[in-house]
Scaffold this motif. Structure first.
Motif, PDB file in Angstrom:
ATOM      1  N   ALA A  92       0.821  -1.317   0.128  1.00 26.15           N
ATOM      2  CA  ALA A  92       0.068   0.207   0.035  1.00 26.15           C
ATOM      3  C   ALA A  92       0.986   1.080   0.001  1.00 26.15           C
ATOM      4  O   ALA A  92       1.582   1.375   0.924  1.00 26.15           O
ATOM      5  CB  ALA A  92      -0.911   0.125   1.305  1.00 26.15           C
ATOM      6  N   ARG A  93       0.756   1.981  -1.034  1.00 29.29           N
ATOM      7  CA  ARG A  93       1.842   3.001  -1.277  1.00 29.29           C
ATOM      8  C   ARG A  93       1.185   4.257  -0.829  1.00 29.29           C
ATOM      9  O   ARG A  93       0.732   5.180  -1.375  1.00 29.29           O
ATOM     10  CB  ARG A  93       2.096   3.325  -2.894  1.00 29.29           C
ATOM     11  CG  ARG A  93       2.717   2.107  -3.287  1.00 29.29           C
ATOM     12  CD  ARG A  93       3.329   2.420  -4.617  1.00 29.29           C
ATOM     13  NE  ARG A  93       4.210   1.159  -5.300  1.00 29.29           N
ATOM     14  CZ  ARG A  93       5.289   0.752  -4.872  1.00 29.29           C
ATOM     15  NH1 ARG A  93       5.979   1.630  -3.937  1.00 29.29           N
ATOM     16  NH2 ARG A  93       5.981  -0.286  -5.324  1.00 29.29           N
ATOM     17  N   ILE A  94       1.242   4.265   0.637  1.00 34.62           N
ATOM     18  CA  ILE A  94       0.740   5.524   1.436  1.00 34.62           C
ATOM     19  C   ILE A  94       1.675   5.730   2.492  1.00 34.62           C
ATOM     20  O   ILE A  94       2.650   4.852   3.069  1.00 34.62           O
ATOM     21  CB  ILE A  94      -0.766   5.298   2.065  1.00 34.62           C
ATOM     22  CG1 ILE A  94      -0.786   3.929   3.011  1.00 34.62           C
ATOM     23  CG2 ILE A  94      -1.608   5.085   1.122  1.00 34.62           C
ATOM     24  CD1 ILE A  94      -1.898   3.665   4.015  1.00 34.62           C
ATOM     25  N   GLY A  95       1.813   7.194   3.093  1.00 33.54           N
ATOM     26  CA  GLY A  95       2.783   7.538   3.965  1.00 33.54           C
ATOM     27  C   GLY A  95       2.217   7.587   5.175  1.00 33.54           C
ATOM     28  O   GLY A  95       0.960   7.453   5.684  1.00 33.54           O
ATOM     29  N   VAL A  96       2.788   8.307   5.926  1.00 34.79           N
ATOM     30  CA  VAL A  96       2.414   8.540   7.667  1.00 34.79           C
ATOM     31  C   VAL A  96       0.972   9.240   7.656  1.00 34.79           C
ATOM     32  O   VAL A  96       0.321   8.899   8.571  1.00 34.79           O
ATOM     33  CB  VAL A  96       3.670   8.979   8.508  1.00 34.79           C
ATOM     34  CG1 VAL A  96       4.143  10.365   7.844  1.00 34.79           C
ATOM     35  CG2 VAL A  96       3.537   9.063   9.864  1.00 34.79           C
ATOM     36  N   ILE A  97       1.126  10.237   6.825  1.00 33.53           N
ATOM     37  CA  ILE A  97      -0.171  11.240   6.912  1.00 33.53           C
ATOM     38  C   ILE A  97      -1.258  10.405   6.673  1.00 33.53           C
ATOM     39  O   ILE A  97      -2.226  10.565   7.317  1.00 33.53           O
ATOM     40  CB  ILE A  97       0.076  12.483   6.113  1.00 33.53           C
ATOM     41  CG1 ILE A  97       1.185  13.371   6.663  1.00 33.53           C
ATOM     42  CG2 ILE A  97      -1.107  13.512   6.195  1.00 33.53           C
ATOM     43  CD1 ILE A  97       1.687  14.575   5.415  1.00 33.53           C
ATOM     44  N   GLU A  98      -1.184   9.720   5.556  1.00 32.93           N
ATOM     45  CA  GLU A  98      -2.342   8.884   5.035  1.00 32.93           C
ATOM     46  C   GLU A  98      -2.726   7.917   6.345  1.00 32.93           C
ATOM     47  O   GLU A  98      -3.870   7.537   6.729  1.00 32.93           O
ATOM     48  CB  GLU A  98      -2.142   8.147   3.806  1.00 32.93           C
ATOM     49  CG  GLU A  98      -2.067   9.213   2.668  1.00 32.93           C
ATOM     50  CD  GLU A  98      -0.836   9.811   2.354  1.00 32.93           C
ATOM     51  OE1 GLU A  98      -0.838  10.583   1.428  1.00 32.93           O
ATOM     52  OE2 GLU A  98       0.095   9.689   3.344  1.00 32.93           O
TER      53      GLU A  98
ATOM     54  N   PRO B 284       0.526  18.230   1.147  1.00 31.58           N
ATOM     55  CA  PRO B 284      -0.355  17.395   1.879  1.00 31.58           C
ATOM     56  C   PRO B 284      -1.380  18.202   2.775  1.00 31.58           C
ATOM     57  O   PRO B 284      -1.965  17.739   3.630  1.00 31.58           O
ATOM     58  CB  PRO B 284       0.514  16.493   2.476  1.00 31.58           C
ATOM     59  CG  PRO B 284       1.770  17.450   2.931  1.00 31.58           C
ATOM     60  CD  PRO B 284       1.755  18.546   1.889  1.00 31.58           C
ATOM     61  N   ILE B 285      -1.443  19.632   2.683  1.00 37.37           N
ATOM     62  CA  ILE B 285      -2.130  20.451   3.634  1.00 37.37           C
ATOM     63  C   ILE B 285      -3.535  20.157   3.551  1.00 37.37           C
ATOM     64  O   ILE B 285      -4.464  20.189   4.573  1.00 37.37           O
ATOM     65  CB  ILE B 285      -2.085  22.000   3.470  1.00 37.37           C
ATOM     66  CG1 ILE B 285      -0.605  22.370   3.410  1.00 37.37           C
ATOM     67  CG2 ILE B 285      -2.776  22.953   4.289  1.00 37.37           C
ATOM     68  CD1 ILE B 285       0.290  21.953   4.839  1.00 37.37           C
ATOM     69  N   GLY B 286      -4.128  19.666   2.308  1.00 38.64           N
ATOM     70  CA  GLY B 286      -5.589  19.212   2.189  1.00 38.64           C
ATOM     71  C   GLY B 286      -6.016  18.100   3.214  1.00 38.64           C
ATOM     72  O   GLY B 286      -6.825  18.021   3.807  1.00 38.64           O
ATOM     73  N   LEU B 287      -4.888  16.935   2.997  1.00 36.80           N
ATOM     74  CA  LEU B 287      -5.345  15.795   3.820  1.00 36.80           C
ATOM     75  C   LEU B 287      -5.019  16.082   5.323  1.00 36.80           C
ATOM     76  O   LEU B 287      -5.932  15.573   6.134  1.00 36.80           O
ATOM     77  CB  LEU B 287      -4.405  14.803   3.206  1.00 36.80           C
ATOM     78  CG  LEU B 287      -4.604  13.342   3.927  1.00 36.80           C
ATOM     79  CD1 LEU B 287      -6.070  12.966   3.790  1.00 36.80           C
ATOM     80  CD2 LEU B 287      -3.473  12.206   3.153  1.00 36.80           C
ATOM     81  N   LEU B 288      -4.061  16.952   5.549  1.00 41.76           N
ATOM     82  CA  LEU B 288      -3.709  17.336   6.859  1.00 41.76           C
ATOM     83  C   LEU B 288      -5.060  18.064   7.369  1.00 41.76           C
ATOM     84  O   LEU B 288      -5.165  17.931   8.664  1.00 41.76           O
ATOM     85  CB  LEU B 288      -2.471  18.181   7.017  1.00 41.76           C
ATOM     86  CG  LEU B 288      -1.074  17.367   7.098  1.00 41.76           C
ATOM     87  CD1 LEU B 288      -0.093  18.301   6.905  1.00 41.76           C
ATOM     88  CD2 LEU B 288      -1.256  16.610   8.260  1.00 41.76           C
ATOM     89  N   THR B 289      -5.550  18.866   6.658  1.00 43.73           N
ATOM     90  CA  THR B 289      -6.832  19.639   7.233  1.00 43.73           C
ATOM     91  C   THR B 289      -7.769  18.682   7.798  1.00 43.73           C
ATOM     92  O   THR B 289      -8.764  18.691   8.747  1.00 43.73           O
ATOM     93  CB  THR B 289      -7.523  20.556   6.242  1.00 43.73           C
ATOM     94  OG1 THR B 289      -6.258  21.416   5.699  1.00 43.73           O
ATOM     95  CG2 THR B 289      -8.704  21.293   6.718  1.00 43.73           C
ATOM     96  N   ALA B 290      -8.053  17.297   6.755  1.00 42.56           N
ATOM     97  CA  ALA B 290      -9.049  16.557   7.241  1.00 42.56           C
ATOM     98  C   ALA B 290      -8.603  15.796   8.482  1.00 42.56           C
ATOM     99  O   ALA B 290      -9.417  15.249   9.300  1.00 42.56           O
ATOM    100  CB  ALA B 290      -8.896  15.310   5.957  1.00 42.56           C
ATOM    101  N   VAL B 291      -7.360  15.431   8.434  1.00 41.26           N
ATOM    102  CA  VAL B 291      -6.732  15.014   9.908  1.00 41.26           C
ATOM    103  C   VAL B 291      -7.147  15.808  11.278  1.00 41.26           C
ATOM    104  O   VAL B 291      -7.486  15.430  12.161  1.00 41.26           O
ATOM    105  CB  VAL B 291      -5.248  14.589   9.719  1.00 41.26           C
ATOM    106  CG1 VAL B 291      -4.731  14.302  10.968  1.00 41.26           C
ATOM    107  CG2 VAL B 291      -5.004  13.734   8.476  1.00 41.26           C
ATOM    108  N   HIS B 292      -6.858  17.128  10.794  1.00 39.60           N
ATOM    109  CA  HIS B 292      -6.933  18.113  11.801  1.00 39.60           C
ATOM    110  C   HIS B 292      -8.458  18.178  12.509  1.00 39.60           C
ATOM    111  O   HIS B 292      -8.623  18.248  13.597  1.00 39.60           O
ATOM    112  CB  HIS B 292      -6.501  19.403  11.130  1.00 39.60           C
ATOM    113  CG  HIS B 292      -6.935  20.700  12.057  1.00 39.60           C
ATOM    114  ND1 HIS B 292      -6.051  21.033  13.311  1.00 39.60           N
ATOM    115  CD2 HIS B 292      -7.997  21.592  12.078  1.00 39.60           C
ATOM    116  CE1 HIS B 292      -6.647  22.255  13.778  1.00 39.60           C
ATOM    117  NE2 HIS B 292      -7.538  22.436  12.937  1.00 39.60           N
TER     118      HIS B 292
END
Length: 356
Positions: free
Chosen positions: A8-14, A171-179
């Motif tokens: 699965a090619r995903i990183g720590v943020i995912e 990755p700010i868009g995905l980090l906003t979802a995380v936030h």
């Protein structure tokens, strides 16, 4: 494991994001259920969201594993739907709170003068003696947390579609979802449960409760201000991030202060570990806000995600939610506490009030 193996090619943020739909959000839903944070129609919507959560979580996993595009965005819509249902429950519950507040009449005027609220005399439990202002704030905190999820779900869809709203790059868009899943929903649910517990066990200590309510208000509002800082001003983002970090530290102190009165030993251990994780994370969040403002690369986003992010997700959010679920399950029922029924206008003998 699949990510570490390169399958699965995903990183720590995912990975940090996926911890929310798979673990954190269902725990927050359960805390809302056992803690009596829902009533009437809101309870029905929340129950529907809880039923659909496993399916939504699977769809979120697929969306994150796919490359950005229409297919990934379509899968992400499934998780956004679950978030929307829970946000709808929050809006309905907030409406019940505001309706009850507006119809309080003379009791509200007395509350303004004395800082306290009259409670039905036939209810003799300690929790029934809690002032209505604080009771409303704990319920409002739960409502705001649910609305945060809708924002987080929408940002997930935008991220997976490859959209760049307001020119915000990944990755700010995905980090906003995380936030909004962690700093928004999970933290708000922990704040709501902590405040409700404190009001029940520390009745009469108005000065301390007033200060803690102020901390809860900051915890609820700052995630939105931090997100706005990404669009409006780097300076606003830095200040909001530092104030939010301080408010979460205040909430951690609040949680720690309550643990001495927590009856269950496991819950007490969970909550103390959660509070301790916040203070360790504070050593990173403040410096990161400053480093980001001055454009320093000393604390890059992946490093923050793997350190501060892990401490916040596994330490504070996971253990904090577990602690309050364990403790709440002993004193609350799915129908809500006596204090919850009094605040809604429901009699202690089972009559239906505004919230029902």
């Amino acid at each position: 494991m699949l990510a570490r193996m390169g399958i699965a090619r995903i990183g720590v943020i995912e990975l940090m994001f996926l911890f929310a739909p798979l673990v954190i959000v269902p725990l927050g839903m359960e805390l809302g259920r056992v803690g009596g944070f829902e009533s009437g129609a809101a309870r029905g919507l929340a129950g529907m969201a809880q039923t659909l959560q496993p399916l939504g979580a699977v769809l979120a996993v697929v969306a994150v594993c796919l490359p950005p595009g229409q297919r990934a965005g379509a899968w992400a819509v499934g998780w956004m739907g679950v978030c929307g249902l829970l946000a709808g429950a929050g809006v309905v519950e907030l409406g019940a709170v505001l309706l009850c507040w507006a119809s309080a009449g003379p009791a509200a005027e007395m509350e303004k003068l004395t800082g306290k609220s009259p409670v039905a005399p036939r209810v003799g439990t300690m929790s029934a003696q809690v002032g209505a202002v604080g009771s409303r704030l704990s319920r409002i905190a739960g409502c705001v947390g649910r609305v945060d999820l809708a924002v987080g779900g929408a940002w997930l869809v935008a991220s997976r579609l490859g959209w760049r709203p307001m020119a915000i790059q990944e990755p700010i868009g995905l980090l906003t979802a995380v936030h909004f899943h962690f700093a928004g929903f999970a933290t708000a649910m922990i704040a709501a449960a902590t405040l409700r517990f404190a009001e029940a066990r520390l009745a009469g200590r108005d000065g301390l409760l007033r200060w803690w309510r102020g901390v809860v208000v900051l915890v609820l509002g700052m995630p939105f201000l931090v997100a706005a800082g990404f669009v409006i001003s780097p300076g606003l983002k830095m200040v909001a991030a530092m104030v939010f970090s301080a408010s979460v530290a205040g909430l951690a102190g609040f949680v720690w202060g309550c643990t001495g009165r927590v009856e269950d030993g496991s819950a007490r251990s969970f909550l103390r570990a959660a509070a301790g994780a916040v203070f360790v994370g504070m050593a990173l969040s403040g410096p990161y806000a400053v480093a980001d403002f001055v454009k320093s690369e000393s604390l890059p986003i992946p490093r923050m995600a793997s350190t501060h992010g892990v401490l916040n997700a596994l330490g504070f959010c996971l253990l904090g939610l577990l602690g309050w679920i364990v403790e709440s399950a002993k004193g609350f029922t799915p129908e809500g506490t006596e204090e919850h029924r009094v605040t809604l206008g429901t009699s202690a003998r089972g009559g239906l009030g505004l919230g029902e």
